[in-house]
Design an enzyme around this catalytic site. Structure first.
Site, PDB file in Angstrom:
ATOM      1  N   LYS A  79     -12.534   7.991  13.090  1.00 48.77           N
ATOM      2  CA  LYS A  79     -12.731   7.383  14.416  1.00 48.77           C
ATOM      3  C   LYS A  79     -14.063   6.643  14.432  1.00 48.77           C
ATOM      4  CE  LYS A  79     -12.604   8.700  19.338  1.00 48.77           C
ATOM      5  NZ  LYS A  79     -12.458   9.822  20.272  1.00 48.77           N
ATOM      6  N   SER A 154      -9.004   9.284  23.718  1.00 52.11           N
ATOM      7  CA  SER A 154      -9.583   8.074  23.189  1.00 52.11           C
ATOM      8  C   SER A 154      -9.380   7.877  21.687  1.00 52.11           C
ATOM      9  CB  SER A 154     -11.082   8.061  23.491  1.00 52.11           C
ATOM     10  OG  SER A 154     -11.714   9.155  22.850  1.00 52.11           O
ATOM     11  N   SER A 178      -9.305  14.081  23.778  1.00 52.14           N
ATOM     12  CA  SER A 178      -9.144  12.846  23.008  1.00 52.14           C
ATOM     13  C   SER A 178      -8.558  12.993  21.611  1.00 52.14           C
ATOM     14  CB  SER A 178     -10.468  12.112  22.899  1.00 52.14           C
ATOM     15  OG  SER A 178     -10.676  11.384  24.066  1.00 52.14           O
TER      16      SER A 178
HETATM   17  N1  GLN Z   1      -9.814  11.066  28.589  1.00 58.25           N
HETATM   18  C1  GLN Z   1     -10.983  11.834  28.783  1.00 58.25           C
HETATM   19  C2  GLN Z   1     -12.113  10.943  29.265  1.00 58.25           C
HETATM   20  O1  GLN Z   1     -11.846   9.836  29.524  1.00 58.25           O
HETATM   21  C3  GLN Z   1     -11.352  12.520  27.514  1.00 58.25           C
HETATM   22  C4  GLN Z   1     -12.011  11.642  26.541  1.00 58.25           C
HETATM   23  C5  GLN Z   1     -12.406  12.343  25.289  1.00 58.25           C
HETATM   24  O2  GLN Z   1     -11.965  13.458  25.022  1.00 58.25           O
HETATM   25  N2  GLN Z   1     -13.284  11.695  24.553  1.00 58.25           N
HETATM   26  O3  GLN Z   1     -13.221  11.332  29.403  1.00 58.25           O
END
Ligand code: GLN
Length: 492
Positions: A79, A154, A178
């Site tokens: 990532k 994400s 994410s």
């Molecule tokens: N979707 C969640 C957010 O927008 C989690 C994101 C993540 O785990 N990096 O914060």
């Protein structure tokens, strides 16, 4: 089956028997990237030449009889918020568009040391803020099962790359879901380890008390193998746990007889898609048949998790992102105006204004507000107190159960564009994954079925801190007795 569709352990077996060469594996993966990347957009950077060169070096080592790690010669995608020395690490943000870290994250250093092949850096929501990978400065990633659907986020690029055969394995990061949510949306396995088990050194910080790095793979065995490598104490991360790391592959036992699994009733209420519900119910039946003892339970504070998370995560993000000022990293505004004295402040402001996307700006504003004098007690402090109550909920539940089972997300992958203009709707898609981060628990998402439209459904398992082995055991048993993880997207 094609080489690029194999699991890491299958590739390893072929490499060890010298039935295939690392260069062929890398070429197969790069060939697939050439074939489908235009449709998927899983990568921000592909390390073509370097990966091929490294694969050749690995081959000559293998020829000389060296095969020291199950990760040797295995392509892995990282990532783009995990630092890679000399390889751009953008966090899918314009502000870091040209940032080349001078050092490797600890997880990356470990991978390089054992001879894994870093294929490239994957697309994500900017600074890991989002649930759909639509908040990327480098375009949206598409779900390999349905190109008009989001891959989740994400870590959408990592999950889509694994699902589409554009890598063998991947790493993601998980602050509120994410890793698990995109794994669920893309029909692959994703695990968020216990907070502190994997070093965060070199992971670009979003919300430091919640962030964890973890594997995204095609099966549970690969997750266990990758966990063996990436877990462990790191003096460079002050929150790193100093605990022994077991051999997680030992937990891969096909037997869950008598295992007590709790179903928190709050995760099956309003807002859950009917097909997701039915698919999970079927999966519960499978586990019952296999001898698990499954009962309903309750996590009463569940209704507060989204509100609490979006206070704590934004507060931490607002301070973590203060470092992007146009001076230290990446992009700096071209324009300068104003008097000399204020020019510097203006330069900070313009750089941030020009480079951060809407969602990142929204979070910086929310977080700054929640931490500001006069509001701190009402918002941030209160959120921290409720966080403790959420932890207590889980501690209570784990007195009666070995693990908890829920859907990974309330819906299957939604359509691109469907939620992007409605932040609250988007935030609600994390409702089932957030608590594990707030409570620091390990959690895994595994494929457990498909909707009529052919979209994957993920099942989440959560366990008490440092009980990753329990999750792997249940996940492995389910996987060995079902075939959802073997299905591949047609990529139409
Ligand atoms: N979707 C969640 C957010 O927008 C989690 C994101 C993540 O785990 N990096 O914060």
């Amino acid at each position: 089956m094609k080489v690029n569709e194999l699991t890491g352990h299958e590739v390893h077996d072929l490499l060890a028997k010298k039935e295939i060469r690392a260069i062929e594996v890398t070429e197969a993966v790069l060939g697939r990237i050439d074939g489908v990347e235009e449709k998927i957009n899983a990568y921000v950077t592909v390390r073509r030449e370097e990966a091929l060169r490294e694969a050749e070096e690995i081959d000559s080592k293998i020829q000389q009889g060296e095969m020291s790690s199950p990760m040797m010669g295995i392509p892995i995608a990282i990532k783009d918020n995990i630092c890679t020395r000399g390889v751009k690490t953008t966090c899918s943000s314009k502000i870091l568009y040209n940032f080349q870290p001078p050092y490797d994250a600890t997880v990356v250093a470990k991978l390089r040391k054992v001879g894994a092949i870093l294929i490239g850096k994957t697309n994500m929501d900017e600074f890991a803020m989002g649930s759909s990978t639509e908040n990327s400065a480098f375009g949206t990633t598409h779900n390999p099962w349905n190109l008009s659907a989001v891959p989740g986020g994400s870590s959408g690029g990592s999950a889509a790359a694994v699902a589409a055969g554009e890598t063998i394995l991947a790493l993601g990061s998980d602050t509120g879901g994410s890793i698990r949510q995109p794994a669920g949306f893309c029909g692959v396995v994703g695990m968020k380890p216990t907070y502190g088990l994997v070093s965060r050194y070199g992971l670009v910080a979003f919300a430091s008390s919640l962030d964890q790095i973890g594997p995204i793979t095609r099966d549970v065995r690969d997750t266990a193998i990758l966990m063996n490598l990436i877990c462990g104490h790191d003096p460079k991360d002050s929150t790193s746990l100093n605990v022994p790391v077991p051999d997680y592959t030992q937990a891969l036992v096909n037997d869950i007889k008598g295992m007590k699994i709790g179903i928190p009733k709050e995760y099956f209420g309003e807002g859950i898609d009917l097909e997701v519900r039915r698919t999970i119910e079927k999966a519960i039946e499978v586990l019952k048949q296999l001898g698990a003892n499954i009962k309903e339970t309750s996590l009463p504070y569940t209704e507060y998790v989204v509100a609490i998370y979006y206070l704590i995560a934004t507060a931490e993000a607002s301070s973590n992102l203060a470092r992007y000022d146009g001076v230290q990293y990446g992009y700096r505004t071209q324009g300068t105006n104003g008097k000399r004295q204020s020019a510097m402040v203006k330069m900070y402001e313009d750089s941030r204004e020009e480079c951060f996307g809407d969602e990142v700006k929204r979070r910086i504003m929310l977080g700054t507000y929640g931490l500001s004098a006069g509001y701190y007690d009402a918002y941030y402090l209160k959120a921290q107190k409720v966080r403790t109550l959420i932890c207590d909920d889980f501690a209570q539940a784990f007195k009666d159960f070995h693990c908890l089972l829920t859907p990974t997300s309330p819906t299957p992958a939604f359509r691109i564009g469907e939620k992007i203009d409605d932040p609250l709707k988007m935030y609600l898609s994390d409702i089932f994954t957030i608590s594990a981060n707030l409570a620091g628990l390990p959690a895994i998402s595994i494929p457990c079925g498909f909707t009529k439209e052919g979209l994957p459904v993920g099942m989440q398992l959560m366990a008490k801190p440092l009980d990753e082995e329990m999750l792997l055991m249940v996940a492995y048993t389910f996987e060995q007795n079902t075939d959802h993880h073997l299905k591949k997207p047609a990529l139409m």
